[in-house]
Design an enzyme around this catalytic site. Structure first.
Site, short mmCIF file in Angstrom:
data_model
loop_
_atom_site.label_atom_id
_atom_site.label_comp_id
_atom_site.label_asym_id
_atom_site.label_seq_id
_atom_site.Cartn_x
_atom_site.Cartn_y
_atom_site.Cartn_z
CE LYS A 79 -8.17 -2.98 -4.01
NZ LYS A 79 -8.63 -2.05 -2.95
NE ARG B 138 -3.92 3.61 1.04
CZ ARG B 138 -4.23 2.83 2.08
NH1 ARG B 138 -4.04 3.26 3.32
NH2 ARG B 138 -4.70 1.63 1.88
NE ARG C 277 -1.30 -1.50 3.68
CZ ARG C 277 -2.02 -1.55 2.58
NH1 ARG C 277 -2.63 -2.67 2.23
NH2 ARG C 277 -2.15 -0.49 1.80
NE ARG D 48 -4.11 1.33 -6.10
CZ ARG D 48 -4.06 0.32 -5.22
NH1 ARG D 48 -3.56 -0.83 -5.54
NH2 ARG D 48 -4.54 0.49 -4.01
NE ARG E 201 -5.51 -2.79 5.25
CZ ARG E 201 -5.59 -2.49 3.95
NH1 ARG E 201 -6.22 -3.30 3.11
NH2 ARG E 201 -5.09 -1.36 3.51
P1 ADP Z 1 -8.44 -3.94 0.20
O1 ADP Z 1 -7.56 -5.09 -0.21
O2 ADP Z 1 -9.53 -3.66 -0.79
O3 ADP Z 1 -7.67 -2.70 0.56
P2 ADP Z 1 -8.98 -5.59 2.58
O4 ADP Z 1 -9.46 -6.85 1.98
O5 ADP Z 1 -7.60 -5.55 3.14
O6 ADP Z 1 -9.18 -4.38 1.54
O7 ADP Z 1 -10.02 -5.15 3.73
C1 ADP Z 1 -9.82 -3.99 4.53
C2 ADP Z 1 -10.22 -4.27 5.97
O8 ADP Z 1 -11.64 -4.47 6.05
C3 ADP Z 1 -9.59 -5.51 6.57
O9 ADP Z 1 -9.32 -5.26 7.94
C4 ADP Z 1 -10.67 -6.59 6.42
O10 ADP Z 1 -10.59 -7.56 7.45
C5 ADP Z 1 -11.96 -5.78 6.54
N1 ADP Z 1 -13.03 -6.27 5.66
C6 ADP Z 1 -12.92 -6.75 4.39
N2 ADP Z 1 -14.13 -7.07 3.89
C7 ADP Z 1 -15.04 -6.77 4.87
C8 ADP Z 1 -16.47 -6.88 4.96
N3 ADP Z 1 -17.21 -7.34 3.96
N4 ADP Z 1 -17.04 -6.49 6.11
C9 ADP Z 1 -16.30 -5.99 7.14
N5 ADP Z 1 -14.96 -5.88 7.12
C10 ADP Z 1 -14.33 -6.25 5.99
P1 ADP Z 2 -5.16 -0.74 -0.79
O1 ADP Z 2 -5.42 -1.30 0.55
O2 ADP Z 2 -5.22 0.74 -0.84
O3 ADP Z 2 -5.94 -1.37 -1.86
P2 ADP Z 2 -2.56 -1.75 -1.79
O4 ADP Z 2 -1.90 -2.68 -0.87
O5 ADP Z 2 -3.18 -2.29 -3.02
O6 ADP Z 2 -3.58 -0.91 -0.95
O7 ADP Z 2 -1.53 -0.61 -2.24
C1 ADP Z 2 -0.75 0.09 -1.30
C2 ADP Z 2 0.10 1.12 -2.04
O8 ADP Z 2 0.97 0.47 -2.96
C3 ADP Z 2 -0.68 2.12 -2.88
O9 ADP Z 2 -1.14 3.23 -2.12
C4 ADP Z 2 0.37 2.53 -3.91
O10 ADP Z 2 1.32 3.43 -3.36
C5 ADP Z 2 1.09 1.21 -4.16
N1 ADP Z 2 0.46 0.44 -5.26
C6 ADP Z 2 -0.11 -0.78 -5.17
N2 ADP Z 2 -0.59 -1.17 -6.37
C7 ADP Z 2 -0.30 -0.17 -7.25
C8 ADP Z 2 -0.54 0.04 -8.62
N3 ADP Z 2 -1.19 -0.86 -9.37
N4 ADP Z 2 -0.11 1.20 -9.18
C9 ADP Z 2 0.56 2.11 -8.46
N5 ADP Z 2 0.80 1.99 -7.15
C10 ADP Z 2 0.39 0.86 -6.53
#
Ligand code: ADP
Ligand code: ADP
Ligand code: ZN
Length: 215
Positions: A13, A171, A160, A88, A127
């Site tokens: 995302k 999660r 993180r 969420r 990551r």
């Molecule tokens: P989210 O925001 O959904 O939690 P991230 O965008 O942070 O996910 O992606 C999670 C990890 O996976 C990061 O280390 C990112 O560089 C890697 N990643 C994201 N998209 C891809 C993909 N299409 N193929 C391989 N690795 C990916």
């Molecule tokens: P992910 O890589 O899992 O997509 P995020 O960076 O979006 O992680 O979220 C990290 C943490 O922040 C979540 O596990 C939760 O504790 C909190 N968080 C983020 N967005 C929300 C939301 N919309 N509602 C509740 N908690 C949230």
């Protein structure tokens, strides 16, 4: 163009939202990033959110709804915005709907990224994020040219606290119990697209551009 990204932790995302921001200029609004900044700054909200985040649980709805309410009132959101990590829960989605009505706008497209859990574990545990500019990396899939250093700004990369295998499992459970149903919630609106998030980053981005281009 107002977009929502749905999908489990690690689905891509943030990566895709950043690419859209870079190319089209819509601001990326990540509740996770805003909460992590509040934790770092030790604000009242940050202190309240930290224990939930460390345990892999969701921060209470009223906290994140408050964040989104404030942020969507900012002038830069008028041209469009990308929600990454919000909503969420169904309660958050409902609150968002009411807020957008008040602002006289709506969500144009909901993009739901699908990736299997074993791949997500690999993505999350590898990551790394830049402390300075927020750019995301992966130690195997998208490593920076110089280990531990951001290729974009020279900032230091960090892992993180919640990207360890134990918290990641929690999660996923929270995602299945509270967030996965948002696919069903938004699919009733006709603006919902589920896409395969397992392809390469640029390939996924190409699919997204096809979808938003047609919207
Ligand atoms: P989210 O925001 O959904 O939690 P991230 O965008 O942070 O996910 O992606 C999670 C990890 O996976 C990061 O280390 C990112 O560089 C890697 N990643 C994201 N998209 C891809 C993909 N299409 N193929 C391989 N690795 C990916
Ligand atoms: P992910 O890589 O899992 O997509 P995020 O960076 O979006 O992680 O979220 C990290 C943490 O922040 C979540 O596990 C939760 O504790 C909190 N968080 C983020 N967005 C929300 C939301 N919309 N509602 C509740 N908690 C949230
Ligand atoms: Zn950087």
């Amino acid at each position: 163009m107002n977009l929502i990204f749905l999908g489990p932790p690690g689905a891509g995302k943030g990566t895709q939202a950043k690419k859209i921001t870079e190319k089209y200029g819509y601001p990326q609004i990540s509740t996770g990033d805003i909460l992590r900044q509040a934790v770092k700054d030790k604000t009242e909200m940050g202190l309240k959110a930290k224990s939930f985040m460390d345990q892999g649980k969701l921060v209470p709805d009223e906290v994140v709804i408050g964040i989104i309410n404030d942020r969507l009132h900012d002038a830069d959101c008028k041209k469009g915005f990308i929600l990454d990590g919000f909503p969420r829960t169904v309660a958050q989605a409902e609150a968002l709907g009411i807020l957008l009505d008040k602002l006289g706008t709506k969500i144009h497209t909901v993009l739901d990224l699908a990736v299997e859990e074993d791949e997500l574990v690999k993505r999350l545990t590898g990551r790394r994020t830049c402390k300075k500019c927020g750019m995301g990396y992966h130690i195997l899939f998208t490593p920076p040219a110089k280990e531990g250093v951001c290729g974009k700004c020279g900032g230091e990369l960090y892992q993180r606290d919640d990207d360890n295998e134990g918290t990641v499992k929690k999660r996923f459970q929270v995602y299945r119990e509270q967030s996965e149903q948002l696919g069903g919630y938004y699919s009733k609106t006709g603006r919902y697209k589920k896409l395969d998030g397992t392809a390469g980053i640029d390939e996924v981005f190409g699919k997204i551009e096809e979808i938003i281009g047609a919207a």
